[in-house]
Design an enzyme around this catalytic site. Structure first.
Site: not given
Ligand code: PGA
Length: 258
Positions: A14, A16, A173, A101, A179, A103, A219
Site C-alpha cells: 500500500n 499511500k 490492521e 483502510h 506506521g 486512514e 509495521s
C-alpha cells in the site's frame, strides 16, 4: 457450494500518498530484478491512482504482479471532485481495490456504511476487494477488540449478497501498529485473526471463513515477516512503509516463511 479460492500467500503493498509515475517506474525497474516470477505466492501493489497507468505499462512483461487502487467512490460516475471510480480503475489496468483502510476511515470519514457501499462498487466494477479492519489502541485497551472487528466485518458481509462473500480478501490492521514501528506480536496477531475468521463465519459460513485470505498489516518489515507468516491464520501481509523500498519489499515477497 464451490468457492473461488487461491490458497497462495498474498503480499500486498500500500503506497499511500507516495510515488508519482516517475518514481513508480524507478521502483519497478529495481523491484522486478529483485523479485522474479514465482508461482507459489501472489504480489499486488496499490500505488496512488495517478501512478496506476504508469505501473500497468511498466509491469506489462510481468503479469504475475497485480495492481490495485487504494480507494474508489461508491458511485460509478458523477460530480465528485477528486474521486475515482471502479470502472476508471479497471480502464487504467487495475484488478484490485482496498476498502476501509483506517486512514480512509479516520481521515476521510469512511464509516461502515461507506465501506460497505464502496465494497459493493468494487465488486460490481469487477475488481477484487481487500477490506481492511482493525481496532485503535483505546478500543483494544478497553477490551473491545472482538466487538470492533465483528462490527466492521458484519456490516460489510450483512450488506452483500451471500454469493459474493467468498470474493472478499480481508486485512487485519491494528491502527496502533500502522506506521508506528510497533508490530502486533505473533500471539496478538493470532488472536485477532481467529476473531476475524469467527466474524466471517457468523455471516458467511464456516467454509468461506476457513478459506478466506486474511492478511496482517501494521509495521511489517523484512525483520518480522517470517515470524508473522508463521502465525496460523495469517495468509499474507499488507505493507505500507517497507513497501516503498525495492530491496525491503522484495525481501518481504521472497520470504521463506510463505
Ligand atoms: P505500515 O502500513 O506498514 O507503514 O505500518 C500498513 C498499512 O497501512 O497498510
Amino acid at each position: 457450494m464451490t468457492i473461488n479460492h487461491d490458497p497462495r500467500p498474498l503480499f500486498a503493498a500500500n503506497w499511500k500518498m507516495y510515488k508519482g509515475p516517475r518514481s513508480t517506474r524507478e521502483f519497478l525497474r529495481d523491484f522486478m530484478q529483485l523479485y522474479e516470477i514465482r508461482d507459489d505466492r501472489r504480489v499486488v501493489f496499490f500505488p496512488s491512482s495517478i501512478s496506476v497507468e504508469a505501473f500497468a505499462l511498466a509491469t506489462e512483461p510481468r503479469p504475475d504482479i497485480g495492481l490495485g487502487v487504494q480507494d474508489v467512490h461508491s458511485e460509478d460516475s458523477g460530480a465528485h471532485t477528486g474521486a475515482i471510480s471502479g470502472s476508471m480503475a479497471v480502464e487504467a489496468g487495475a484488478g484490485w481495490s482496498l476498502a476501509g483502510h483506517s486512514e480512509r476511515r479516520i481521515e476521510f470519514g469512511d464509516d461502515d456504511t461507506i465501506v460497505l457501499n464502496k465494497t459493493r462498487r468494487i465488486l460490481s466494477s469487477g475488481l477484487a476487494p481487500i477490506v481492511c479492519v482493525g481496532e485503535t489502541l483505546d478500543e483494544r485497551d478497553s477490551g473491545r477488540l472482538a466487538e470492533i472487528l465483528a462490527r466492521q466485518i458484519g456490516s460489510v458481509l450483512s450488506g452483500l449478497d451471500a454469493a459474493n462473500h467468498h470474493l472478499l480478501t480481508w486485512a487485519y490492521e491494528p491502527v496502533w501498529a500502522i506506521g508506528t514501528g510497533r508490530t502486533a506480536s505473533p500471539a496478538d496477531a493470532s488472536e485477532a485473526h481467529d476473531i476475524v475468521r469467527t466474524a466471517i463465519a457468523t455471516h458467511a459460513g464456516d467454509l468461506t471463513a476457513t478459506k478466506a485470505t486474511v492478511l496482517y498489516g501494521g509495521s511489517v518489515k523484512p525483520g518480522n515477516i517470517n515470524d508473522l507468516m508463521e502465525v496460523s491464520g495469517v495468509n499474507g501481509v499488507l505493507v505500507g512503509g517497507a513497501s516503498l523500498q525495492p530491496v525491503d519489499f522484495a525481501a518481504i515477497c521472497n520470504c521463506s516463511g510463505a
